[in-house]
Write a protein that holds these residues in place. Structure first.
Motif, short mmCIF file in Angstrom:
data_model
loop_
_atom_site.label_atom_id
_atom_site.label_comp_id
_atom_site.label_asym_id
_atom_site.label_seq_id
_atom_site.Cartn_x
_atom_site.Cartn_y
_atom_site.Cartn_z
N ALA A 1 0.84 -1.19 0.00
CA ALA A 1 0.00 0.00 0.00
C ALA A 1 0.87 1.24 0.00
O ALA A 1 2.00 1.22 0.52
N HIS A 2 0.37 2.32 -0.56
CA HIS A 2 1.08 3.60 -0.46
C HIS A 2 1.00 4.10 0.98
O HIS A 2 -0.05 4.04 1.60
N GLY A 3 2.12 4.59 1.48
CA GLY A 3 2.15 5.11 2.85
C GLY A 3 2.55 4.04 3.84
O GLY A 3 3.13 3.01 3.48
N TYR B 1 1.81 1.24 7.07
CA TYR B 1 0.83 0.17 7.30
C TYR B 1 0.30 0.21 8.72
O TYR B 1 1.04 0.56 9.64
N GLY C 1 4.62 1.24 -3.24
CA GLY C 1 4.28 1.23 -1.82
C GLY C 1 5.32 0.56 -0.94
O GLY C 1 4.98 0.02 0.12
N ALA C 2 6.60 0.63 -1.31
CA ALA C 2 7.62 -0.15 -0.59
C ALA C 2 8.01 0.43 0.77
O ALA C 2 8.66 -0.24 1.56
N SER C 3 7.61 1.68 1.04
CA SER C 3 7.88 2.22 2.38
C SER C 3 7.19 1.35 3.41
O SER C 3 6.05 0.94 3.23
NA NA Z 1 4.06 1.69 1.76
#
Ligand code: NA
Ligand code: 13P
Ligand code: ZN
Length: 283
Positions: A178-180, A182, A208-210
């Motif tokens: 997901a973007h952002g 979790y 969404g790798a952050s």
């Molecule tokens: Na992310």
């Protein structure tokens, strides 16, 4: 000079690593990413969302990128991230952008294909690589907000049809990231990724790798991810350090000084992500 991401990603696929794509916003963040990439001898993708292009200005951005590439010993790709406006894409391509993501993932399947294909047809004439997404990631990326209920994982049975009919150079997959940040640890559908990888013949992209655990990112790269998109964590590293500095130095007013530690902190993280992608010494 600025390169397209086509060869970067093809090399990554052959080499079993991924090229990191870092979202940048201004001169300082471009400098940080380019310095880190040079120090680790890594090819790198600098990504700008429509929000960033609007903030910095397309002409300023492209010329910062050109300067970055000129002052760099590693390949630099300037990538238009999550762009939906075809005219804005065409304008940036004419100015010199060499890599774009046309995000038509909110559209029904056939309309997604038609819109992506029209961008591919234009981009090919300029030697520009095109990424598109099948499925839909949850989360917030600038103005792009996708609710849990709208999210959709990539259908492996459609993936090849989508790639072949659009002619894209890389495919962004929705496999549970997901973007952002979790709320709890992301649940990644590795099996789905494996299936998609077997069916399509272009490099795959992880958005969404952050905030995704390192081991999970590594596994995704093993299973065929060739580009890893990182935005939120970099913003946090920069702004946390900036806040700390300004709190400790309330009289500070010189941006050349108060951004120094923030840049250093972001740079450290960029280097960590390059090592995670194993793109160091691949330039
Ligand atoms: Na992310
Ligand atoms: P994160 O903000 O989760 O790193 O997502 C980045 C991204 O996918 C940019 O396109
Ligand atoms: Zn994204």
């Amino acid at each position: 000079f600025i390169v397209s991401s086509k060869n970067l990603l093809e090399d990554a696929r052959k080499g079993g690593y991924a090229v990191p794509a870092f979202n940048i916003h201004n001169l300082e963040t471009v400098q940080v990413v380019v310095e880190a990439a040079n120090e680790l001898n890594s090819p790198v993708i600098l990504a700008a969302t429509p929000g960033t292009v609007g903030y910095a200005g397309e002409d300023y951005l492209i010329n910062i990128m050109k300067a970055a590439a000129k002052n760099s010993n590693v390949p630099i790709a300037y990538h238009l991230d999550h762009h939906e406006d075809v005219e804005a894409i065409e304008r940036s391509i004419k100015l010199g952008a060499k890599a774009v993501m046309i995000d038509a993932s909110a559209l029904p399947y056939e309309e997604n294909i038609a819109k992506v294909k029209s961008v591919v047809d234009f981009a090919k004439k300029y030697d520009v690589s095109v990424e598109a997404e099948l499925g839909k990631l949850v989360g917030v990326e600038d103005d792009l907000v996708v609710d849990e209920s709208e999210s959709q994982l990539t259908d492996p049975e459609l993936a090849n049809d989508f790639v072949e009919r659009t002619g894209i150079d890389s495919l962004a997959v929705a496999i549970g990231t997901a973007h952002g940040l979790y709320k709890s640890e992301p649940n990644i559908d590795f099996e789905r990724l494996e299936k998609i990888e077997k069916k399509v013949d272009v490099p795959l992209v992880l958005h969404g790798a952050s905030d995704v655990p390192d081991e999970t990112v590594k596994r995704c790269i093993e299973l065929g991810i060739c580009k890893v998109n990182i935005a939120t964590e970099l913003k946090i590293a920069f702004s946390d350090q900036l806040k700390k500095y300004l709190k400790e130095n309330p009289e500070a007013n010189d941006p050349r000084k108060y951004m120094k530690d923030a840049k250093a902190s972001m740079k450290e993280l960029v280097k960590k992500k390059i090592l995670l992608c194993n793109s160091n010494d691949k330039a």
